[in-house]
Design an enzyme around this catalytic site. Sequence first.
Site, PDB file in Angstrom:
ATOM      1  N   GLU A 131       1.013  -1.262 -15.333  1.00 38.74           N
ATOM      2  CA  GLU A 131       1.935  -1.394 -14.194  1.00 38.74           C
ATOM      3  C   GLU A 131       1.841  -2.807 -13.611  1.00 38.74           C
ATOM      4  OE1 GLU A 131       1.479   1.868 -11.410  1.00 38.74           O
ATOM      5  OE2 GLU A 131       2.035   0.590  -9.720  1.00 38.74           O
ATOM      6  N   HIS A 144      -7.084  -2.964  -2.498  1.00 44.53           N
ATOM      7  CA  HIS A 144      -7.587  -1.650  -2.096  1.00 44.53           C
ATOM      8  C   HIS A 144      -9.104  -1.653  -1.891  1.00 44.53           C
ATOM      9  CE1 HIS A 144      -3.824   0.375  -4.021  1.00 44.53           C
ATOM     10  NE2 HIS A 144      -3.566  -0.264  -2.906  1.00 44.53           N
ATOM     11  N   GLN A 166      -6.110  -4.450  -9.769  1.00 43.43           N
ATOM     12  CA  GLN A 166      -6.148  -3.479  -8.672  1.00 43.43           C
ATOM     13  C   GLN A 166      -6.604  -2.088  -9.099  1.00 43.43           C
ATOM     14  OE1 GLN A 166      -2.927  -3.443  -5.489  1.00 43.43           O
ATOM     15  NE2 GLN A 166      -2.504  -1.505  -6.505  1.00 43.43           N
ATOM     16  N   GLU A 167      -6.081  -1.590 -10.239  1.00 44.36           N
ATOM     17  CA  GLU A 167      -6.379  -0.205 -10.596  1.00 44.36           C
ATOM     18  C   GLU A 167      -6.625  -0.025 -12.091  1.00 44.36           C
ATOM     19  OE1 GLU A 167      -3.136   2.230  -9.112  1.00 44.36           O
ATOM     20  OE2 GLU A 167      -3.088   1.047  -7.269  1.00 44.36           O
ATOM     21  N   ASP A 209       6.557  -1.604 -10.447  1.00 45.09           N
ATOM     22  CA  ASP A 209       6.388  -1.047  -9.093  1.00 45.09           C
ATOM     23  C   ASP A 209       6.985  -2.061  -8.114  1.00 45.09           C
ATOM     24  OD1 ASP A 209       5.494  -0.089  -6.646  1.00 45.09           O
ATOM     25  OD2 ASP A 209       3.371  -0.320  -7.057  1.00 45.09           O
ATOM     26  N   HIS A 269       2.127   8.281  -5.223  1.00 45.98           N
ATOM     27  CA  HIS A 269       1.556   8.219  -3.870  1.00 45.98           C
ATOM     28  C   HIS A 269       1.549   6.775  -3.386  1.00 45.98           C
ATOM     29  CE1 HIS A 269      -2.807   7.277  -5.471  1.00 45.98           C
ATOM     30  NE2 HIS A 269      -1.902   6.531  -6.022  1.00 45.98           N
ATOM     31  N   ASP A 294      -3.051  -0.796 -13.301  1.00 45.32           N
ATOM     32  CA  ASP A 294      -2.060  -1.369 -12.398  1.00 45.32           C
ATOM     33  C   ASP A 294      -2.614  -2.733 -12.017  1.00 45.32           C
ATOM     34  OD1 ASP A 294      -0.298  -2.206 -10.517  1.00 45.32           O
ATOM     35  OD2 ASP A 294      -0.506  -0.496  -9.166  1.00 45.32           O
ATOM     36  N   LYS A 331       1.597   9.791 -10.309  1.00 46.28           N
ATOM     37  CA  LYS A 331       0.441   8.924 -10.065  1.00 46.28           C
ATOM     38  C   LYS A 331      -0.056   9.231  -8.654  1.00 46.28           C
ATOM     39  CE  LYS A 331      -0.760   4.019  -9.936  1.00 46.28           C
ATOM     40  NZ  LYS A 331      -0.363   2.795  -9.231  1.00 46.28           N
ATOM     41  N   LYS A 379       8.475   5.452  -5.482  1.00 47.13           N
ATOM     42  CA  LYS A 379       7.828   5.659  -4.185  1.00 47.13           C
ATOM     43  C   LYS A 379       8.959   5.780  -3.177  1.00 47.13           C
ATOM     44  CE  LYS A 379       3.637   2.836  -4.964  1.00 47.13           C
ATOM     45  NZ  LYS A 379       3.133   1.453  -4.903  1.00 47.13           N
ATOM     46  N   GLU A 389      -8.051   4.544  -2.645  1.00 42.76           N
ATOM     47  CA  GLU A 389      -7.504   5.711  -3.351  1.00 42.76           C
ATOM     48  C   GLU A 389      -8.589   6.558  -4.016  1.00 42.76           C
ATOM     49  OE1 GLU A 389      -4.545   4.103  -5.979  1.00 42.76           O
ATOM     50  OE2 GLU A 389      -3.227   3.543  -4.322  1.00 42.76           O
ATOM     51  N   SER A 447      -0.541  -2.913  -0.933  1.00 42.57           N
ATOM     52  CA  SER A 447      -0.031  -3.993  -1.783  1.00 42.57           C
ATOM     53  C   SER A 447       1.462  -3.749  -1.976  1.00 42.57           C
ATOM     54  CB  SER A 447      -0.802  -4.068  -3.102  1.00 42.57           C
ATOM     55  OG  SER A 447      -0.424  -3.077  -4.000  1.00 42.57           O
TER      56      SER A 447
HETATM   57  P1  PGA Z   1       0.250   0.509  -2.249  1.00 41.18           P
HETATM   58  O1  PGA Z   1       0.147   0.190  -3.777  1.00 41.18           O
HETATM   59  O2  PGA Z   1      -1.014  -0.005  -1.655  1.00 41.18           O
HETATM   60  O3  PGA Z   1       1.433  -0.347  -1.865  1.00 41.18           O
HETATM   61  O4  PGA Z   1       0.488   1.948  -2.039  1.00 41.18           O
HETATM   62  C1  PGA Z   1      -0.318   1.003  -4.739  1.00 41.18           C
HETATM   63  C2  PGA Z   1       0.251   0.466  -6.013  1.00 41.18           C
HETATM   64  O5  PGA Z   1       0.378  -0.769  -6.145  1.00 41.18           O
HETATM   65  O6  PGA Z   1       0.639   1.236  -6.870  1.00 41.18           O
HETATM   66 ZN    ZN Z   2       1.431  -0.531  -8.193  1.00 43.83          ZN
END
Ligand code: PGA
Ligand code: ZN
Length: 416
Positions: free
Chosen positions: A281, A147, A156-157, A307, A360, A236, A383, A332, A200, A42
């Site tokens: 987030e 994810h 998402q999280e 992010d 990560h 997130d 994270k 990141k 993840e 994402s």
């Molecule tokens: P990513 O995203 O799939 O781009 O690593 C993780 C996130 O949104 O924190």
């Molecule tokens: Zn994020």
Amino acid sequence: MSALIEDVSARKIINSRGDPTIEVDITTVDGFGSASAPSGASTGKAEAIPFPEGGVEEAIKKVEELVAPEIIGLYADEQEEVDRLLRELDGTENFQNIGGNTVYAVSLAVADAAANSYNLPLFKYLGGSLASDLPFPLGNVVGGGKHALGKATDIQEFLVLPVGAPYFSAAVEANAKIHKKLKDIIRKVDSTFTGGKGDEGAWAPNVTNDQALEAVFSACQEVSGEIGFECKPGLDVAASSLWEPKKKNYVYARDGLSRDSGEQIDYILDLIEKYSLVYVEDPLHEDDFQGFKELTQKSRRCLVCGDDLFVTNVKRLSKGIKTRSGNAIIIKMNQVGTLTETWETTKLALENSYVPVVSHRSGETASTHIAHLAVAFKAPVIKTGVVGGERIAKLNELIRIEESLGEKARMANLKI
Ligand code: PGA
Ligand code: ZN
């Protein structure tokens, strides 16, 4: 001891999603360093382009033909010079010629080689002898979004942050306990649950956002009671994945509803209140600096983290600081490419009381570098997931760093 670069090579390896990525080795007169690049699912639209056209093969060619001849003969401790060269060789703002992941691997392998040449762990080489603060581990325990094929939760999280942890290894154990406990809690809510996980390592059940939050909230409470310090939930939202610009709405397909910007802010504020969230987030889409400002002003005792909003980019963070959008930033390194620029952004965050969260990506390698970056940068939060070999590689490295610091080790100052 000499950090003179003698050789540079690159190879293709695979990441935790089974996708190809690049690993770069740097040999100096007295040392050796190596780094491999993670990748996102994402991604923010203002991020560096991960690979050049032609993918990893082309990236390897660029390292061998373009980068290696330029940096062989330089010293690995001339990080800024190497990073400036990488920018010059690419010639674009978003590293589309060489690829952000190529730049990531070269830049970090150079630092790794310099540390090794001086016989220092990376966190000490980058952070100096005073680097002794351990970050609080923020971990993904339930998840959906991109994810998990868009089939689990819309958000998402669902994260946990052991804010009361007295030391790092206790914090890691708390997160693992919460993850484990959630398996049983989810089984009771979702009879179809097979124990499936997203990219993840977070559980990916077929539940609503509210059911997921209830589950994480009660797991945090139970575990906090058992271990004697506080663990709190976070999110997130990855709201850019929900945002439909034409409809000007956030579309929650799984929950079967839409929210406009004002409703989205109210919804998130309700969740912060109801579930004592300490971290949110990307609650709004990646260009909504104004919405971030409003939410940050109205939420109390909660980190509002950008992010996709900031993409580790110093210009985007400067804009956010001016408009007072958010109070935390995801770091990141491959969003921006070089180590020098990653540090510039982190430094600007620290100087302006934004909490840097070293992170990560959803596609990871077993590399442990971000553990070292978090300590070197004095980031109060890392994270990096809770389970899965590529995630716990980072956590276990921090356990080793904590042990090596002995009495000097202490948890970072996290003001929420
Ligand atoms: P990513 O995203 O799939 O781009 O690593 C993780 C996130 O949104 O924190
Ligand atoms: Zn994020």
